[in-house]
Design an enzyme around this catalytic site. Sequence first.
Site, PDB file in Angstrom:
ATOM      1  N   SER A  87      21.782  36.024  -4.262  1.00  0.00           N
ATOM      2  CA  SER A  87      22.423  34.738  -4.376  1.00  0.00           C
ATOM      3  C   SER A  87      21.776  33.646  -3.505  1.00  0.00           C
ATOM      4  O   SER A  87      21.311  33.976  -2.460  1.00  0.00           O
ATOM      5  CB  SER A  87      23.996  34.784  -3.997  1.00  0.00           C
ATOM      6  OG  SER A  87      24.548  33.668  -3.637  1.00  0.00           O
ATOM      7  N   GLU A 102      23.206  31.612  -1.804  1.00  0.00           N
ATOM      8  CA  GLU A 102      24.130  31.421  -0.859  1.00  0.00           C
ATOM      9  C   GLU A 102      23.578  32.260   0.454  1.00  0.00           C
ATOM     10  O   GLU A 102      23.773  32.029   1.490  1.00  0.00           O
ATOM     11  CB  GLU A 102      25.444  32.298  -1.299  1.00  0.00           C
ATOM     12  CG  GLU A 102      26.554  32.356  -0.169  1.00  0.00           C
ATOM     13  CD  GLU A 102      27.409  30.742  -0.109  1.00  0.00           C
ATOM     14  OE1 GLU A 102      27.227  29.966  -0.945  1.00  0.00           O
ATOM     15  OE2 GLU A 102      27.840  30.664   0.954  1.00  0.00           O
ATOM     16  N   TYR A 120      30.010  36.835   2.615  1.00  0.00           N
ATOM     17  CA  TYR A 120      29.725  36.948   1.256  1.00  0.00           C
ATOM     18  C   TYR A 120      28.169  36.810   1.386  1.00  0.00           C
ATOM     19  O   TYR A 120      27.202  37.824   0.992  1.00  0.00           O
ATOM     20  CB  TYR A 120      30.137  35.925   0.409  1.00  0.00           C
ATOM     21  CG  TYR A 120      29.550  36.154  -1.042  1.00  0.00           C
ATOM     22  CD1 TYR A 120      29.621  36.980  -2.067  1.00  0.00           C
ATOM     23  CD2 TYR A 120      28.664  35.165  -1.193  1.00  0.00           C
ATOM     24  CE1 TYR A 120      29.019  36.950  -3.222  1.00  0.00           C
ATOM     25  CE2 TYR A 120      27.740  35.006  -2.477  1.00  0.00           C
ATOM     26  CZ  TYR A 120      27.885  36.080  -3.666  1.00  0.00           C
ATOM     27  OH  TYR A 120      27.376  36.175  -4.656  1.00  0.00           O
TER      28      TYR A 120
HETATM   29  P1  NAP Z   1      32.457  37.517 -11.523  1.00  0.00           P
HETATM   30  O1  NAP Z   1      32.616  36.767 -12.694  1.00  0.00           O
HETATM   31  O2  NAP Z   1      33.259  37.436 -10.249  1.00  0.00           O
HETATM   32  O3  NAP Z   1      32.329  39.185 -11.681  1.00  0.00           O
HETATM   33  C1  NAP Z   1      32.496  40.183 -10.783  1.00  0.00           C
HETATM   34  C2  NAP Z   1      32.407  41.706 -11.257  1.00  0.00           C
HETATM   35  O4  NAP Z   1      32.441  42.674 -10.048  1.00  0.00           O
HETATM   36  C3  NAP Z   1      33.478  41.849 -12.125  1.00  0.00           C
HETATM   37  O5  NAP Z   1      33.149  42.623 -13.287  1.00  0.00           O
HETATM   38  C4  NAP Z   1      34.661  42.575 -11.187  1.00  0.00           C
HETATM   39  O6  NAP Z   1      35.514  43.675 -12.089  1.00  0.00           O
HETATM   40  C5  NAP Z   1      33.382  43.539 -10.260  1.00  0.00           C
HETATM   41  N1  NAP Z   1      33.959  43.949  -9.255  1.00  0.00           N
HETATM   42  C6  NAP Z   1      34.314  43.475  -8.146  1.00  0.00           C
HETATM   43  N2  NAP Z   1      34.732  44.322  -7.281  1.00  0.00           N
HETATM   44  C7  NAP Z   1      34.403  45.596  -7.640  1.00  0.00           C
HETATM   45  C8  NAP Z   1      34.631  47.002  -7.251  1.00  0.00           C
HETATM   46  N3  NAP Z   1      34.992  47.215  -6.136  1.00  0.00           N
HETATM   47  N4  NAP Z   1      34.371  47.920  -8.266  1.00  0.00           N
HETATM   48  C9  NAP Z   1      33.632  47.674  -9.427  1.00  0.00           C
HETATM   49  N5  NAP Z   1      33.703  46.589  -9.856  1.00  0.00           N
HETATM   50  C10 NAP Z   1      33.915  45.241  -9.100  1.00  0.00           C
HETATM   51  O7  NAP Z   1      30.895  37.608 -10.997  1.00  0.00           O
HETATM   52  P2  NAP Z   1      29.782  36.722 -11.810  1.00  0.00           P
HETATM   53  O8  NAP Z   1      29.590  35.083 -11.558  1.00  0.00           O
HETATM   54  O9  NAP Z   1      29.708  37.221 -13.234  1.00  0.00           O
HETATM   55  O10 NAP Z   1      28.265  37.070 -11.047  1.00  0.00           O
HETATM   56  C11 NAP Z   1      27.730  38.308 -10.999  1.00  0.00           C
HETATM   57  C12 NAP Z   1      27.232  38.840  -9.916  1.00  0.00           C
HETATM   58  O11 NAP Z   1      26.098  37.645  -9.274  1.00  0.00           O
HETATM   59  C13 NAP Z   1      28.060  38.927  -8.500  1.00  0.00           C
HETATM   60  O12 NAP Z   1      27.498  40.081  -7.623  1.00  0.00           O
HETATM   61  C14 NAP Z   1      27.518  37.802  -7.802  1.00  0.00           C
HETATM   62  O13 NAP Z   1      28.040  37.630  -6.490  1.00  0.00           O
HETATM   63  C15 NAP Z   1      26.260  37.341  -8.073  1.00  0.00           C
HETATM   64  N6  NAP Z   1      25.893  35.843  -8.255  1.00  0.00           N
HETATM   65  C16 NAP Z   1      26.710  35.035  -8.985  1.00  0.00           C
HETATM   66  C17 NAP Z   1      26.310  33.634  -8.991  1.00  0.00           C
HETATM   67  C18 NAP Z   1      27.028  32.512  -9.925  1.00  0.00           C
HETATM   68  O14 NAP Z   1      26.986  31.468  -9.645  1.00  0.00           O
HETATM   69  N7  NAP Z   1      28.075  32.933 -10.718  1.00  0.00           N
HETATM   70  C19 NAP Z   1      25.070  33.172  -8.264  1.00  0.00           C
HETATM   71  C20 NAP Z   1      24.374  34.224  -7.634  1.00  0.00           C
HETATM   72  C21 NAP Z   1      25.116  35.285  -7.503  1.00  0.00           C
HETATM   73  P3  NAP Z   1      36.689  43.016 -12.216  1.00  0.00           P
HETATM   74  O15 NAP Z   1      36.826  42.538 -13.466  1.00  0.00           O
HETATM   75  O16 NAP Z   1      37.805  44.395 -12.209  1.00  0.00           O
HETATM   76  O17 NAP Z   1      37.350  42.272 -11.139  1.00  0.00           O
HETATM   77  N1  GDD Z   2      36.129  27.037  -5.179  1.00  0.00           N
HETATM   78  C1  GDD Z   2      36.231  26.113  -4.812  1.00  0.00           C
HETATM   79  N2  GDD Z   2      37.747  25.570  -4.856  1.00  0.00           N
HETATM   80  N3  GDD Z   2      35.201  25.355  -4.307  1.00  0.00           N
HETATM   81  C2  GDD Z   2      35.583  24.059  -4.007  1.00  0.00           C
HETATM   82  C3  GDD Z   2      36.656  23.483  -3.947  1.00  0.00           C
HETATM   83  C4  GDD Z   2      37.889  24.196  -4.537  1.00  0.00           C
HETATM   84  O1  GDD Z   2      39.018  23.668  -4.537  1.00  0.00           O
HETATM   85  N4  GDD Z   2      36.749  22.036  -3.625  1.00  0.00           N
HETATM   86  C5  GDD Z   2      35.469  21.844  -3.004  1.00  0.00           C
HETATM   87  N5  GDD Z   2      34.803  23.318  -3.145  1.00  0.00           N
HETATM   88  C6  GDD Z   2      33.299  23.226  -2.988  1.00  0.00           C
HETATM   89  C7  GDD Z   2      32.881  24.468  -2.026  1.00  0.00           C
HETATM   90  O2  GDD Z   2      33.232  24.170  -0.684  1.00  0.00           O
HETATM   91  C8  GDD Z   2      31.575  24.842  -2.211  1.00  0.00           C
HETATM   92  O3  GDD Z   2      30.710  23.920  -1.623  1.00  0.00           O
HETATM   93  C9  GDD Z   2      31.389  24.413  -3.631  1.00  0.00           C
HETATM   94  O4  GDD Z   2      32.630  23.480  -4.218  1.00  0.00           O
HETATM   95  C10 GDD Z   2      31.182  25.376  -4.719  1.00  0.00           C
HETATM   96  O5  GDD Z   2      32.155  26.348  -4.346  1.00  0.00           O
HETATM   97  P1  GDD Z   2      32.374  27.641  -5.364  1.00  0.00           P
HETATM   98  O6  GDD Z   2      32.493  27.135  -6.847  1.00  0.00           O
HETATM   99  O7  GDD Z   2      33.517  28.417  -4.941  1.00  0.00           O
HETATM  100  O8  GDD Z   2      31.003  28.449  -5.452  1.00  0.00           O
HETATM  101  P2  GDD Z   2      29.927  28.811  -4.088  1.00  0.00           P
HETATM  102  O9  GDD Z   2      29.043  27.792  -4.166  1.00  0.00           O
HETATM  103  O10 GDD Z   2      30.897  28.887  -3.098  1.00  0.00           O
HETATM  104  O11 GDD Z   2      29.733  30.193  -4.664  1.00  0.00           O
HETATM  105  C11 GDD Z   2      29.130  30.432  -6.005  1.00  0.00           C
HETATM  106  O12 GDD Z   2      27.751  30.377  -6.008  1.00  0.00           O
HETATM  107  C12 GDD Z   2      27.093  31.349  -5.260  1.00  0.00           C
HETATM  108  C13 GDD Z   2      25.571  30.999  -5.603  1.00  0.00           C
HETATM  109  O13 GDD Z   2      25.118  29.922  -4.714  1.00  0.00           O
HETATM  110  C14 GDD Z   2      29.761  31.883  -6.507  1.00  0.00           C
HETATM  111  O14 GDD Z   2      29.309  32.232  -7.873  1.00  0.00           O
HETATM  112  C15 GDD Z   2      28.914  33.096  -5.723  1.00  0.00           C
HETATM  113  O15 GDD Z   2      29.211  34.220  -6.078  1.00  0.00           O
HETATM  114  C16 GDD Z   2      27.127  32.780  -5.999  1.00  0.00           C
HETATM  115  O16 GDD Z   2      26.465  33.751  -5.109  1.00  0.00           O
END
Ligand code: NAP
Ligand code: GDD
Length: 325
Positions: free
Chosen positions: A127, A129, A151
């Site tokens: 990520s 992050e 995280y």
């Molecule tokens: P998501 O929608 O939150 O999905 C997370 C998945 O992990 C769900 O299927 C959840 O299952 C499963 N999970 C969580 N805890 C578990 C456990 N203890 N045992 C088995 N399964 C578990 O996340 P996403 O957005 O698809 O992201 C996929 C991956 O990419 C994550 O690792 C995330 O950290 C990473 N990532 C995401 C982003 C982004 O912007 N989306 C960016 C960078 C990296 P349940 O349905 O049972 O909750």
């Molecule tokens: N969730 C949330 N809710 N975020 C808020 C809010 C709110 O009400 N208001 C402002 N934000 C700001 C957060 O402080 C952060 O700076 C930004 O919006 C994005 O927040 P999220 O959408 O929760 O995503 P994230 O950047 O913290 O994390 C996501 O991206 C990562 C990759 O950079 C997640 O998908 C992570 O799993 C992923 O790794």
Amino acid sequence: MKRALITGITGQDGAYLSRLLLDKGYEVHGIVRRVALEDPEHRLWRIRSILKKVILHSGSLESYASLFDIVEKIKPDECYHLAAQSFVSYSFEDEFSTINTNINGTHFILSALKNKAPKCKFYFAASSEQFGKVRKTPQTEETPFHPRSPYGISKVAGYELTRNYREAYNIFACSGILFNHESPMRGYEFVTRKITNGAARIKAGLAKELQLGNLDAKRDWGFAGDYTEAMFLMLQQPEPDDYVIATGETHTVREFVELAFGHAGLDWKKYVKQDEALFRPAEVNILCGDYSKAQKKLHWKPKVNFKDLVRMMVEEDLKLVSPHS
Ligand code: NAP
Ligand code: GDD
């Protein structure tokens, strides 16, 4: 027929990736927490339409035995490790479970593959992050990590485990350092979906306002469908490697709000309230990725731009709240 195993198949990325792999003729296996198997209508909503085409196995990131048994049974050709506690805010509330689940889960699956399917290609969902308090902008594969949340720390550890399994045990293991990616299947707790769902509910008269935290944070937001293609491409290369996947553009949360409310025909200033309680103890102020390496080696680039992404999400949420949906 190639066999793929996806952890986190019920999440946003799992839903896009499983469809992509099915289209490519793969046999797709997914790991689902046991409770999710019992409630297909809700917990499995993102993969409801492909439930008959994928093979689900009950398992958990907390249980080495469950992951070991699944890997031994399936012997996958490719494993996409997407499962994680992925909500940054929550990781401050429960540091221990996020760190334990995310780090151990990645370690368990790597170890199971080493022992039972050492030829399996492995993808780790790293990520942006991990860059946290960024040392330079845009961020590349060479930018040092400085995570700002439990995280982020857990993802740095997963990234290092993945690299070490590649170097020490010759596993074909890659990390995709993915920047934020969104879609109509995004979870409701993340800011983009909270905004598009909030705007749609206000438009439909179902809500009066939307509470948000830090509007000044900047993120590099892309489309999940584009990013899961990059995951697949990484595992088709001759050598395993790590790649930044991003759009190269950064926007504030405020810009996202303005655009989303504008698409819904609303003036955001009338409805959005800032709540200090939603600010994070440590914020990642800016993320902006340089995807040149992926472009050069994977021939990958993002297709959906920021404006189209916001429009797509707002339109889907307006449909969902409409009385005829
Ligand atoms: P998501 O929608 O939150 O999905 C997370 C998945 O992990 C769900 O299927 C959840 O299952 C499963 N999970 C969580 N805890 C578990 C456990 N203890 N045992 C088995 N399964 C578990 O996340 P996403 O957005 O698809 O992201 C996929 C991956 O990419 C994550 O690792 C995330 O950290 C990473 N990532 C995401 C982003 C982004 O912007 N989306 C960016 C960078 C990296 P349940 O349905 O049972 O909750
Ligand atoms: N969730 C949330 N809710 N975020 C808020 C809010 C709110 O009400 N208001 C402002 N934000 C700001 C957060 O402080 C952060 O700076 C930004 O919006 C994005 O927040 P999220 O959408 O929760 O995503 P994230 O950047 O913290 O994390 C996501 O991206 C990562 C990759 O950079 C997640 O998908 C992570 O799993 C992923 O790794």
